[in-house]
Design a protein around this motif. Structure first.
Motif, PDB file in Angstrom:
ATOM      1  N   LEU A  61       0.829  -1.201   0.000  1.00 42.21           N
ATOM      2  CA  LEU A  61       0.000   0.000   0.000  1.00 42.21           C
ATOM      3  C   LEU A  61       0.866   1.255   0.000  1.00 42.21           C
ATOM      4  O   LEU A  61       0.641   2.187  -0.788  1.00 42.21           O
ATOM      5  CB  LEU A  61      -0.925   0.009   1.215  1.00 42.21           C
ATOM      6  CG  LEU A  61      -2.004  -1.071   1.293  1.00 42.21           C
ATOM      7  CD1 LEU A  61      -2.758  -0.978   2.617  1.00 42.21           C
ATOM      8  CD2 LEU A  61      -2.972  -0.975   0.121  1.00 42.21           C
ATOM      9  N   ALA A  62       1.872   1.263   0.868  1.00 47.35           N
ATOM     10  CA  ALA A  62       2.691   2.468   1.037  1.00 47.35           C
ATOM     11  C   ALA A  62       3.435   2.852  -0.234  1.00 47.35           C
ATOM     12  O   ALA A  62       3.542   4.044  -0.570  1.00 47.35           O
ATOM     13  CB  ALA A  62       3.680   2.262   2.183  1.00 47.35           C
ATOM     14  N   LYS A  63       3.913   1.877  -0.962  1.00 47.90           N
ATOM     15  CA  LYS A  63       4.693   2.219  -2.152  1.00 47.90           C
ATOM     16  C   LYS A  63       3.814   2.749  -3.290  1.00 47.90           C
ATOM     17  O   LYS A  63       4.317   3.299  -4.268  1.00 47.90           O
ATOM     18  CB  LYS A  63       5.539   1.035  -2.611  1.00 47.90           C
ATOM     19  CG  LYS A  63       4.822  -0.125  -3.230  1.00 47.90           C
ATOM     20  CD  LYS A  63       5.857  -1.227  -3.531  1.00 47.90           C
ATOM     21  CE  LYS A  63       5.245  -2.406  -4.261  1.00 47.90           C
ATOM     22  NZ  LYS A  63       6.232  -3.493  -4.467  1.00 47.90           N
ATOM     23  N   ARG A  64       2.505   2.642  -3.101  1.00 49.97           N
ATOM     24  CA  ARG A  64       1.566   3.216  -4.077  1.00 49.97           C
ATOM     25  C   ARG A  64       0.782   4.380  -3.475  1.00 49.97           C
ATOM     26  O   ARG A  64      -0.201   4.846  -4.073  1.00 49.97           O
ATOM     27  CB  ARG A  64       0.606   2.137  -4.562  1.00 49.97           C
ATOM     28  CG  ARG A  64       1.288   0.987  -5.318  1.00 49.97           C
ATOM     29  CD  ARG A  64       0.305  -0.124  -5.588  1.00 49.97           C
ATOM     30  NE  ARG A  64       0.844  -1.215  -6.385  1.00 49.97           N
ATOM     31  CZ  ARG A  64       1.480  -2.271  -5.897  1.00 49.97           C
ATOM     32  NH1 ARG A  64       1.668  -2.373  -4.573  1.00 49.97           N
ATOM     33  NH2 ARG A  64       1.929  -3.220  -6.691  1.00 49.97           N
ATOM     34  N   ASP A  65       1.187   4.834  -2.297  1.00 46.90           N
ATOM     35  CA  ASP A  65       0.530   5.942  -1.598  1.00 46.90           C
ATOM     36  C   ASP A  65      -0.944   5.631  -1.336  1.00 46.90           C
ATOM     37  O   ASP A  65      -1.821   6.468  -1.523  1.00 46.90           O
ATOM     38  CB  ASP A  65       0.664   7.241  -2.395  1.00 46.90           C
ATOM     39  CG  ASP A  65       0.288   8.473  -1.567  1.00 46.90           C
ATOM     40  OD1 ASP A  65       0.352   8.393  -0.319  1.00 46.90           O
ATOM     41  OD2 ASP A  65      -0.083   9.504  -2.168  1.00 46.90           O
ATOM     42  N   LEU A  66      -1.207   4.392  -0.887  1.00 44.69           N
ATOM     43  CA  LEU A  66      -2.565   3.956  -0.592  1.00 44.69           C
ATOM     44  C   LEU A  66      -2.723   3.667   0.892  1.00 44.69           C
ATOM     45  O   LEU A  66      -1.757   3.326   1.581  1.00 44.69           O
ATOM     46  CB  LEU A  66      -2.913   2.689  -1.390  1.00 44.69           C
ATOM     47  CG  LEU A  66      -2.857   2.781  -2.912  1.00 44.69           C
ATOM     48  CD1 LEU A  66      -3.124   1.414  -3.524  1.00 44.69           C
ATOM     49  CD2 LEU A  66      -3.840   3.811  -3.438  1.00 44.69           C
ATOM     50  N   LYS A  67      -3.975   3.765   1.364  1.00 45.46           N
ATOM     51  CA  LYS A  67      -4.320   3.412   2.735  1.00 45.46           C
ATOM     52  C   LYS A  67      -5.603   2.594   2.731  1.00 45.46           C
ATOM     53  O   LYS A  67      -6.396   2.650   1.787  1.00 45.46           O
ATOM     54  CB  LYS A  67      -4.492   4.665   3.596  1.00 45.46           C
ATOM     55  CG  LYS A  67      -3.208   5.446   3.821  1.00 45.46           C
ATOM     56  CD  LYS A  67      -3.447   6.622   4.745  1.00 45.46           C
ATOM     57  CE  LYS A  67      -2.168   7.394   5.008  1.00 45.46           C
ATOM     58  NZ  LYS A  67      -2.383   8.544   5.934  1.00 45.46           N
ATOM     59  N   LEU A  68      -5.818   1.857   3.823  1.00 44.53           N
ATOM     60  CA  LEU A  68      -6.970   0.966   3.937  1.00 44.53           C
ATOM     61  C   LEU A  68      -8.048   1.594   4.819  1.00 44.53           C
ATOM     62  O   LEU A  68      -7.763   2.022   5.937  1.00 44.53           O
ATOM     63  CB  LEU A  68      -6.527  -0.375   4.528  1.00 44.53           C
ATOM     64  CG  LEU A  68      -7.511  -1.527   4.423  1.00 44.53           C
ATOM     65  CD1 LEU A  68      -7.623  -2.013   2.981  1.00 44.53           C
ATOM     66  CD2 LEU A  68      -7.080  -2.686   5.324  1.00 44.53           C
ATOM     67  N   SER A  69      -9.288   1.604   4.308  1.00 45.58           N
ATOM     68  CA  SER A  69     -10.396   2.182   5.075  1.00 45.58           C
ATOM     69  C   SER A  69     -11.184   1.136   5.852  1.00 45.58           C
ATOM     70  O   SER A  69     -11.692   1.423   6.937  1.00 45.58           O
ATOM     71  CB  SER A  69     -11.356   2.930   4.141  1.00 45.58           C
ATOM     72  OG  SER A  69     -11.924   2.040   3.193  1.00 45.58           O
ATOM     73  N   ALA A  70     -11.300  -0.097   5.300  1.00 49.06           N
ATOM     74  CA  ALA A  70     -12.177  -1.084   5.932  1.00 49.06           C
ATOM     75  C   ALA A  70     -11.916  -2.482   5.388  1.00 49.06           C
ATOM     76  O   ALA A  70     -11.356  -2.655   4.305  1.00 49.06           O
ATOM     77  CB  ALA A  70     -13.646  -0.727   5.698  1.00 49.06           C
TER      78      ALA A  70
END
Length: 301
Positions: A61-70
């Protein structure tokens, strides 16, 4: 504080319904395309589709600048006490992983009365009073345990071909449950599928809106589906349409929910089971552009 909702997307918008399926997009390509489409938030999707090791998932996730919501779990509490262990076994896996990478929500989907594989009826379409009582008590228990064990909030998702779909059924669930432990993942498409007015529900029960799934339906084809008793699994790809071709309009809904709490997530979740894997990126990109073009109450982070 920002006045807009955080807009994200989900594996479902890339046609992902199962942990593994030969026609589904590989998980790493999915993550690449989410980034390319301009989103920063995603859901976990079916457990086992994305990496289940929290360190690996966090890195990807981090290497694509993503975060998890649920994350998401499935429940059938109306069937009896034996359903608790099934729900909690899922919760331990899903909530454990989701919370480890920072997610604070659990989308909970009730079992369908009709098979999503064969379309056959598995049980009655409606619940009796005793089943409603079991359903409500089971969800209160799950919500309390999720919050105490993982710091994760239960967001109940009404669904086509489930026992909780119409306005009356959704409101009944709210009346029977504790707002400390259960609020709604208001899926705008599934609620509209049975004629529900999303804005009315938001206005009448603002304290119970905890999460959004943004989705539109074809309002005319919906009646073909309902009149001819077509299973949702067979109609999903046709009745759930690319915005802005369907209803409801996203702008007023986003603005109404942003006025309640700008920290609520609004996750694009277009049902496209079995779709050609080359199609979702374009749809997801255009949908994001539509959302940001129809309201100023949307943000990426």
């Amino acid at each position: 504080m920002s006045t807009g909702l955080r807009i994200g997307t989900a594996p479902d918008s890339w046609g992902v319904w199962y942990p593994e399926h030969p026609r589904q997009i590989p998980w790493d390509r999915f993550l690449d395309e989410v980034q390319k489409a301009g989103y920063n938030w995603i859901e976990l999707g079916p457990y086992g589709y994305l990496p289940t090791d929290p360190n690996q998932l966090q890195d990807e996730l981090a290497k694509r600048d993503l975060k998890l919501s649920a994350g998401t779990v499935f429940t059938g509490f109306h069937k009896g006490e034996e359903q608790w262990q099934r729900a909690w076994d899922q919760a331990v896996q899903v909530a454990g992983l989701a919370a480890a990478v920072g997610a604070e929500h659990m989308v909970v989907i009730p079992d369908l009365w009709r098979s999503d594989l064969t379309g056959e009826a598995l049980e009655a379409r409606t619940l009796d009073a005793e089943q409603w009582d079991k359903l409500a008590k089971g969800h209160d228990r799950l919500g309390k345990a999720l919050l105490e064990e993982y710091g994760v909030k239960q967001q109940f998702h009404s669904h086509a071909d489930s026992h909780v779909g119409t306005r009356g059924e959704v409101v009944r669930l709210l009346e029977l449950t504790d707002p400390q432990y259960l609020n709604l993942c208001l899926d705008t498409g599934h609620y509209a599928y049975y004629g529900g007015d999303n804005l009315r529900l938001i206005q009448e029960h603002p304290e119970r809106i905890g999460y959004l799934h943004l989705k539109q339906i074809d309002p005319e084809y919906r009646f073909e589906v309902l009149k001819n008793d077509i299973a949702f699994a067979d109609s999903a790809i046709d009745v759930m349409v690319e915005p802005p071709a369907g209803i409801p309009e996203f702008g007023p809904i986003i603005e109404a929910v942003a006025a309640i709490d700008p920290e609520i997530f609004a996750i694009v979740e277009q049902d496209m089971p079995g779709v050609d894997i080359d199609l979702p990126l374009g749809i997801a990109t255009r949908t994001r552009q539509h959302i940001f073009g129809c309201t100023s109450f949307a943000r990426t982070r």
